[in-house]
Design a protein around this motif. Structure first.
Motif, PDB file in Angstrom:
ATOM      1  N   ALA A  14     -22.272   4.291  36.808  1.00  6.94           N
ATOM      2  CA  ALA A  14     -22.549   3.240  35.827  1.00  6.94           C
ATOM      3  C   ALA A  14     -21.371   2.314  35.599  1.00  6.94           C
ATOM      4  O   ALA A  14     -21.481   1.362  34.840  1.00  6.94           O
ATOM      5  CB  ALA A  14     -22.972   3.863  34.499  1.00  6.94           C
ATOM      6  N   ASN A  15     -20.218   2.581  36.222  1.00  8.49           N
ATOM      7  CA  ASN A  15     -19.005   1.786  35.994  1.00  8.49           C
ATOM      8  C   ASN A  15     -18.410   1.409  37.349  1.00  8.49           C
ATOM      9  O   ASN A  15     -17.536   2.105  37.883  1.00  8.49           O
ATOM     10  CB  ASN A  15     -18.001   2.588  35.167  1.00  8.49           C
ATOM     11  CG  ASN A  15     -16.874   1.718  34.636  1.00  8.49           C
ATOM     12  OD1 ASN A  15     -16.701   0.587  35.054  1.00  8.49           O
ATOM     13  ND2 ASN A  15     -16.104   2.269  33.707  1.00  8.49           N
ATOM     14  N   LEU A  16     -18.879   0.319  37.928  1.00  6.31           N
ATOM     15  CA  LEU A  16     -18.418  -0.101  39.257  1.00  6.31           C
ATOM     16  C   LEU A  16     -16.950  -0.530  39.272  1.00  6.31           C
ATOM     17  O   LEU A  16     -16.235  -0.209  40.232  1.00  6.31           O
ATOM     18  CB  LEU A  16     -19.303  -1.233  39.777  1.00  6.31           C
ATOM     19  CG  LEU A  16     -20.739  -0.843  40.136  1.00  6.31           C
ATOM     20  CD1 LEU A  16     -21.507  -2.062  40.623  1.00  6.31           C
ATOM     21  CD2 LEU A  16     -20.763   0.249  41.180  1.00  6.31           C
ATOM     22  N   PRO A  17     -16.435  -1.232  38.263  1.00  6.05           N
ATOM     23  CA  PRO A  17     -14.999  -1.557  38.300  1.00  6.05           C
ATOM     24  C   PRO A  17     -14.102  -0.325  38.310  1.00  6.05           C
ATOM     25  O   PRO A  17     -13.058  -0.321  38.971  1.00  6.05           O
ATOM     26  CB  PRO A  17     -14.805  -2.392  37.033  1.00  6.05           C
ATOM     27  CG  PRO A  17     -16.126  -2.980  36.749  1.00  6.05           C
ATOM     28  CD  PRO A  17     -17.107  -1.942  37.166  1.00  6.05           C
ATOM     29  N   GLN A  18     -14.507   0.738  37.609  1.00  4.88           N
ATOM     30  CA  GLN A  18     -13.687   1.941  37.594  1.00  4.88           C
ATOM     31  C   GLN A  18     -13.676   2.632  38.955  1.00  4.88           C
ATOM     32  O   GLN A  18     -12.617   3.011  39.466  1.00  4.88           O
ATOM     33  CB  GLN A  18     -14.197   2.915  36.522  1.00  4.88           C
ATOM     34  CG  GLN A  18     -13.351   4.173  36.396  1.00  4.88           C
ATOM     35  CD  GLN A  18     -13.895   5.123  35.344  1.00  4.88           C
ATOM     36  OE1 GLN A  18     -14.933   4.840  34.738  1.00  4.88           O
ATOM     37  NE2 GLN A  18     -13.205   6.223  35.131  1.00  4.88           N
ATOM     38  N   ILE A  19     -14.850   2.777  39.571  1.00  2.57           N
ATOM     39  CA  ILE A  19     -14.883   3.411  40.886  1.00  2.57           C
ATOM     40  C   ILE A  19     -14.197   2.534  41.931  1.00  2.57           C
ATOM     41  O   ILE A  19     -13.600   3.050  42.888  1.00  2.57           O
ATOM     42  CB  ILE A  19     -16.341   3.725  41.279  1.00  2.57           C
ATOM     43  CG1 ILE A  19     -16.359   4.589  42.547  1.00  2.57           C
ATOM     44  CG2 ILE A  19     -17.142   2.455  41.523  1.00  2.57           C
ATOM     45  CD1 ILE A  19     -17.745   5.046  42.928  1.00  2.57           C
ATOM     46  N   GLN A  20     -14.248   1.252  41.750  1.00  2.00           N
ATOM     47  CA  GLN A  20     -13.539   0.356  42.671  1.00  2.00           C
ATOM     48  C   GLN A  20     -12.035   0.587  42.595  1.00  2.00           C
ATOM     49  O   GLN A  20     -11.345   0.661  43.628  1.00  2.00           O
ATOM     50  CB  GLN A  20     -13.871  -1.096  42.307  1.00  2.00           C
ATOM     51  CG  GLN A  20     -13.053  -2.145  43.016  1.00  2.00           C
ATOM     52  CD  GLN A  20     -13.358  -3.539  42.504  1.00  2.00           C
ATOM     53  OE1 GLN A  20     -14.499  -3.878  42.217  1.00  2.00           O
ATOM     54  NE2 GLN A  20     -12.325  -4.337  42.371  1.00  2.00           N
ATOM     55  N   ASN A  21     -11.514   0.758  41.398  1.00 12.21           N
ATOM     56  CA  ASN A  21     -10.085   1.030  41.228  1.00 12.21           C
ATOM     57  C   ASN A  21      -9.700   2.378  41.829  1.00 12.21           C
ATOM     58  O   ASN A  21      -8.664   2.522  42.491  1.00 12.21           O
ATOM     59  CB  ASN A  21      -9.736   0.983  39.749  1.00 12.21           C
ATOM     60  CG  ASN A  21      -8.248   1.095  39.497  1.00 12.21           C
ATOM     61  OD1 ASN A  21      -7.442   0.818  40.372  1.00 12.21           O
ATOM     62  ND2 ASN A  21      -7.873   1.529  38.306  1.00 12.21           N
ATOM     63  N   LEU A  22     -10.543   3.377  41.635  1.00 10.87           N
ATOM     64  CA  LEU A  22     -10.242   4.705  42.159  1.00 10.87           C
ATOM     65  C   LEU A  22     -10.324   4.743  43.683  1.00 10.87           C
ATOM     66  O   LEU A  22      -9.538   5.433  44.341  1.00 10.87           O
ATOM     67  CB  LEU A  22     -11.209   5.729  41.553  1.00 10.87           C
ATOM     68  CG  LEU A  22     -11.083   5.940  40.034  1.00 10.87           C
ATOM     69  CD1 LEU A  22     -12.188   6.846  39.533  1.00 10.87           C
ATOM     70  CD2 LEU A  22      -9.716   6.511  39.681  1.00 10.87           C
ATOM     71  N   ILE A  23     -11.258   4.036  44.258  1.00 17.82           N
ATOM     72  CA  ILE A  23     -11.393   4.015  45.719  1.00 17.82           C
ATOM     73  C   ILE A  23     -10.173   3.374  46.362  1.00 17.82           C
ATOM     74  O   ILE A  23      -9.680   3.843  47.404  1.00 17.82           O
ATOM     75  CB  ILE A  23     -12.690   3.290  46.119  1.00 17.82           C
ATOM     76  CG1 ILE A  23     -13.912   4.170  45.806  1.00 17.82           C
ATOM     77  CG2 ILE A  23     -12.680   2.916  47.592  1.00 17.82           C
ATOM     78  CD1 ILE A  23     -15.230   3.482  46.051  1.00 17.82           C
ATOM     79  N   LYS A  24      -9.653   2.312  45.777  1.00 22.44           N
ATOM     80  CA  LYS A  24      -8.476   1.667  46.340  1.00 22.44           C
ATOM     81  C   LYS A  24      -7.261   2.579  46.315  1.00 22.44           C
ATOM     82  O   LYS A  24      -6.374   2.491  47.163  1.00 22.44           O
ATOM     83  CB  LYS A  24      -8.175   0.369  45.581  1.00 22.44           C
ATOM     84  CG  LYS A  24      -9.179  -0.737  45.851  1.00 22.44           C
ATOM     85  CD  LYS A  24      -8.814  -2.009  45.118  1.00 22.44           C
ATOM     86  CE  LYS A  24      -9.801  -3.124  45.443  1.00 22.44           C
ATOM     87  NZ  LYS A  24      -9.468  -4.374  44.731  1.00 22.44           N
ATOM     88  N   ARG A  25      -7.215   3.498  45.316  1.00 16.75           N
ATOM     89  CA  ARG A  25      -6.100   4.448  45.251  1.00 16.75           C
ATOM     90  C   ARG A  25      -6.280   5.609  46.232  1.00 16.75           C
ATOM     91  O   ARG A  25      -5.316   6.061  46.846  1.00 16.75           O
ATOM     92  CB  ARG A  25      -5.975   4.984  43.829  1.00 16.75           C
ATOM     93  CG  ARG A  25      -5.594   3.927  42.797  1.00 16.75           C
ATOM     94  CD  ARG A  25      -5.437   4.553  41.429  1.00 16.75           C
ATOM     95  NE  ARG A  25      -5.050   3.562  40.435  1.00 16.75           N
ATOM     96  CZ  ARG A  25      -4.808   3.839  39.149  1.00 16.75           C
ATOM     97  NH1 ARG A  25      -4.930   5.104  38.728  1.00 16.75           N
ATOM     98  NH2 ARG A  25      -4.466   2.891  38.309  1.00 16.75           N
ATOM     99  N   ASP A  26      -7.508   6.104  46.342  1.00 12.31           N
ATOM    100  CA  ASP A  26      -7.776   7.277  47.189  1.00 12.31           C
ATOM    101  C   ASP A  26      -9.115   7.076  47.889  1.00 12.31           C
ATOM    102  O   ASP A  26     -10.154   7.567  47.426  1.00 12.31           O
ATOM    103  CB  ASP A  26      -7.782   8.547  46.338  1.00 12.31           C
ATOM    104  CG  ASP A  26      -7.926   9.802  47.184  1.00 12.31           C
ATOM    105  OD1 ASP A  26      -7.783   9.706  48.419  1.00 12.31           O
ATOM    106  OD2 ASP A  26      -8.182  10.875  46.609  1.00 12.31           O
ATOM    107  N   PRO A  27      -9.140   6.367  49.015  1.00  8.09           N
ATOM    108  CA  PRO A  27     -10.422   6.113  49.681  1.00  8.09           C
ATOM    109  C   PRO A  27     -11.110   7.379  50.175  1.00  8.09           C
ATOM    110  O   PRO A  27     -12.331   7.509  50.070  1.00  8.09           O
ATOM    111  CB  PRO A  27     -10.028   5.204  50.847  1.00  8.09           C
ATOM    112  CG  PRO A  27      -8.728   4.606  50.460  1.00  8.09           C
ATOM    113  CD  PRO A  27      -8.029   5.641  49.649  1.00  8.09           C
ATOM    114  N   ALA A  28     -10.335   8.330  50.702  1.00  6.78           N
ATOM    115  CA  ALA A  28     -10.953   9.546  51.238  1.00  6.78           C
ATOM    116  C   ALA A  28     -11.544  10.421  50.145  1.00  6.78           C
ATOM    117  O   ALA A  28     -12.581  11.067  50.337  1.00  6.78           O
ATOM    118  CB  ALA A  28      -9.916  10.334  52.049  1.00  6.78           C
TER     119      ALA A  28
END
Length: 726
Positions: A14-28
């Motif tokens: 439900a929070n795309l900006p948050q998951i976007q930030n987390l993916i950039k830090r740890d994609p795997a």
């Protein structure tokens, strides 16, 4: 899945900006969350294509999210850019404005992240220029295209990208070449169909982008010139004008982001608003700024129009064929084109003929019908006529033109301005081709040197002085002047088509020698440095023929004059070799590489461009031989050269104030200087001191004098006591 993982997945979904930030830090670590959103995007994409109004907002959010993290998962998102590009090209007209903007911005972001190449981006953006109706979006696309191409060529030439973009621009122009020419005159001006209009807009943007890249110095090759040259024969008159202005070097082709001509601010509307609205200083500043813009545009239109883009004219491929196409277009659509449009074609055609020394003989038969003094823009037509003439133009073709100008412009039934214009036009034509004049007609024309009008007198004297230099035999003996009369009568002018001396050596080699002397002072350069130059055709090393060293033994090179005499060749005298010593040494001691020839062509073009931009006004050309004048190809002329010197126009208020302010520069402030230099603190005299020096007749009726007369005895005593104490 544990309870913690399920809770985290529910929150992140439900929070795309948050998951976007987390993916950039740890994609795997967040790969599963991304795949969940990717599958969701695929489902929404299918629904959006069927019903774009229902899930537009959700679709934009998912596109923004995937574009931000696409570089983290290149394998999964390999088809994402192509999906966005195909959606834009396929359904651009049916998409909502916000959706269009989102898709274009994310596509540009993918290029900035190096997910897609510049060619893939530009292949999508070029067709959108003609489709979009949003001014901000069109401006954004245009800036993105120019910035991307400019950045790619910043350090070195990106030939692969340039060729791909130039091929796109050629395609945008060629798509509308098969349509019918409509014209821009009267009833023949019709509104094109949607398909033709889109093709016209694409061609217009192709010309605009090519001109902008040329202006910024990103592109300066003949392919760019070929793109604009193709626009000169496009069926759309709007595209033709944009291409003509490129070669003519005019600023009247400036267009705004909507593709329409920018006429500048409306001064009348601003002044009207100033009257009906509340008066503020901000409105005053706005009107003053608008007035500066309008005056700048007016000045650019009335200034000298001889600043042609000669560097582009020089790079025209096959100029003879191009000039013939221009004339064929002018003659075929003579009834459909307006006068202004035909004048533009005449200007461009004459510049090309004069620069490249071409002969389009039918042009003089066409232009002769416009040589009347009451013709609109006749001065520009006369300028075009003079610019098209050169020393290789046949005199037989120019004789009817000279007669027509003399009959229409030079007779007692017209004003002195018309006579001066006719004489100046004939002088400019004869300056380039002196054999285009008859002795009887010349004798009648030089008689106008006795006129009382200054312009007519100067024009006639200029024609007389010209023939005193180039062909005094056409003048009467008393008009030839002292120098020509004392010359040997057996000397005759060179016939038509004969050069004063044959060409020797390599043209412009002295420029290359001067360049080497300036850049190689105290330095040694590798002879083979810069051997390879960029060309359209790739050549391999297999084209070179290897020469064995045994063959070199039979070659003997000697510069000795004695050996030359022994071989039966006459030795050169010192007087023959002295002027050409430098260039001969360069040609015989150095192997000129393709890079040297490229530099030589560049130096020759710069020299010719600098010579032509100087113009012919106020300059005198000395004949290289009696009766022969080497005319500069494509010499720039202006309407002022045809009109001649006239009375100075009355200056307006702004010009008078500017002249006054210029005269006040460096001077002290106006006012009385009495008492300012003799005191420690500079100050002027007081009003009481000034009143003492006033004439008596000026103060008899003043209140102070009348008060003294009506004063009582007590008041007089008080005044006396006050003066006594003082």
């Amino acid at each position: 899945m544990t309870k913690g993982h399920s809770t985290r997945g529910a929150l992140l979904a439900a929070n795309l900006p948050q998951i976007q930030n987390l993916i950039k830090r740890d994609p795997a670590g967040y790969r599963d969350e991304f795949l969940q959103q990717w599958n969701h995007y695929q489902s929404v994409m299918l629904i959006f294509e069927q019903r774009p109004d229902e899930h537009a907002e959700k679709f934009r959010e998912l596109v923004n999210f995937i574009a931000q993290v696409a570089q983290c998962y290149p394998d999964e998102t390999v088809e994402f850019p192509s999906q966005i590009a195909s959606l834009l090209l396929r359904s651009f007209s049916t998409l909502a404005p916000d959706t269009r903007k989102t898709l274009v911005q994310n596509l540009v972001m993918l290029r900035n992240k190096a997910v897609i190449s510049s060619i893939e981006l530009l292949q999508t953006l070029f067709p959108l220029l003609a489709k979009t109706t949003s001014t901000p979006l069109r401006s954004f696309i245009r800036r993105t295209i120019l910035l991307d191409i400019r950045t790619a060529n910043q350090r070195s030439r990106n030939h692969k990208l340039n060729r791909a973009v130039q091929a796109m621009l050629f395609g945008m122009l060629e798509r509308g070449m098969g349509s019918e020419m409509i014209g821009d005159k009267g009833k023949l001006r019709e509104r094109p169909e949607d398909a033709s209009r889109q093709a016209m807009d694409e061609a217009m943007w192709a010309i605009a982008l090519a001109k902008e890249l040329w202006k910024k110095g990103v592109w300066n090759d003949e392919k760019t010139v070929s793109i604009v040259a193709l626009g000169c024969i496009h069926p759309s008159t709007k595209v033709q004008k944009a291409a003509y202005y490129f070669f003519l070097g005019s600023e009247e082709d400036e267009v705004d982001s909507s593709g329409e001509e920018d006429e500048g601010p409306d001064i009348k509307q601003l002044k009207h608003q100033r009257l009906v609205k509340k008066k503020t200083r901000g409105d005053d500043r706005k009107i003053a700024k608008a007035m500066k813009v309008v005056k700048k545009k007016i000045k650019s239109k009335t200034d000298d129009k001889s600043n042609a883009n000669f560097s582009a004219v020089q790079l025209i491929r096959d100029p003879q064929t191009f000039a013939e196409k221009l004339y064929d277009h002018l003659q075929r659509y003579d009834k459909r084109l307006s006068l202004d449009h035909k004048v533009l074609i005449m200007q461009l055609l004459s510049r090309i003929m004069g620069y490249h020394k071409l002969c389009v003989l039918a042009f003089y038969g066409y232009i002769i019908k416009y040589l009347t003094y009451h013709q609109l823009r006749v001065t520009v037509i006369l300028v075009s006529l003079a610019q098209s003439v050169h020393e290789l133009t046949p005199p037989d073709v120019l004789l009817p033109v000279i007669r027509k100008i003399a009959q229409e412009f030079i007779h007692p039934g017209v004003g002195p301005e018309v006579i001066a214009a006719g004489l100046n036009a004939i002088r400019e034509v004869c300056k380039r081709q002196p054999w285009s004049m008859e002795d009887d007609l010349l004798g009648d024309l030089v008689e106008y040197r006795k006129s009382r009008d200054k312009g007519v007198m100067v024009a006639a004297r200029g024609l007389l002085q010209l023939y005193r230099e180039v062909n005094p035999g056409l003048l009467k003996r008393r008009e030839r002047g002292k120098v020509a009369s004392m010359a040997d009568s057996s000397v005759t002018p060179l016939p038509y088509g004969h050069a004063p001396k044959p060409a020797e050596g390599i043209d412009g080699l002295e420029l290359l020698q001067a360049q080497d002397e300036q850049s190689l002072v105290g330095e040694e350069r590798d002879e083979w440095e810069g051997w390879d130059v960029e060309s359209d055709t790739d050549t391999s090393s297999s084209d070179w023929i290897a020469v064995s060293s045994e063959d070199d033994a039979d070659i003997v090179i000697s510069d000795s004059e004695d050996e030359t005499m022994d071989a039966g060749m006459p030795a050169r005298t010192g007087t023959d070799t002295a002027p050409k010593q430098t260039t001969e040494n360069l040609a015989t001691t150095k192997i000129l590489t393709p890079a040297d020839f490229a530099l030589l062509n560049k130096l020759k073009s710069e020299r010719s461009a600098s010579d032509m931009t100087k113009g012919s006004r106020g300059t005198k050309r000395k004949p290289s031989a009696i009766g022969h004048v080497e005319s500069e190809p494509g010499t720039g002329l202006s309407e002022a050269d045809i009109m001649g010197p006239r009375k100075r126009a009355k200056a307006d208020y702004e010009e008078r104030m500017a002249s006054i302010q210029e005269g006040r520069e460096g001077r002290e402030k106006f006012g009385s200087k009495k008492g300012k230099k003799s005191k420690e603190v500079p100050s002027s005299t007081t009003n009481r001191q000034k009143a003492r020096n006033k004439p008596i007749m000026m103060i008899l009726s003043s209140q102070a004098v009348r008060g003294k007369k009506r004063a009582s005895l007590r008041e007089k005593q008080q005044r006396l006591r006050k003066n006594k104490r003082g």
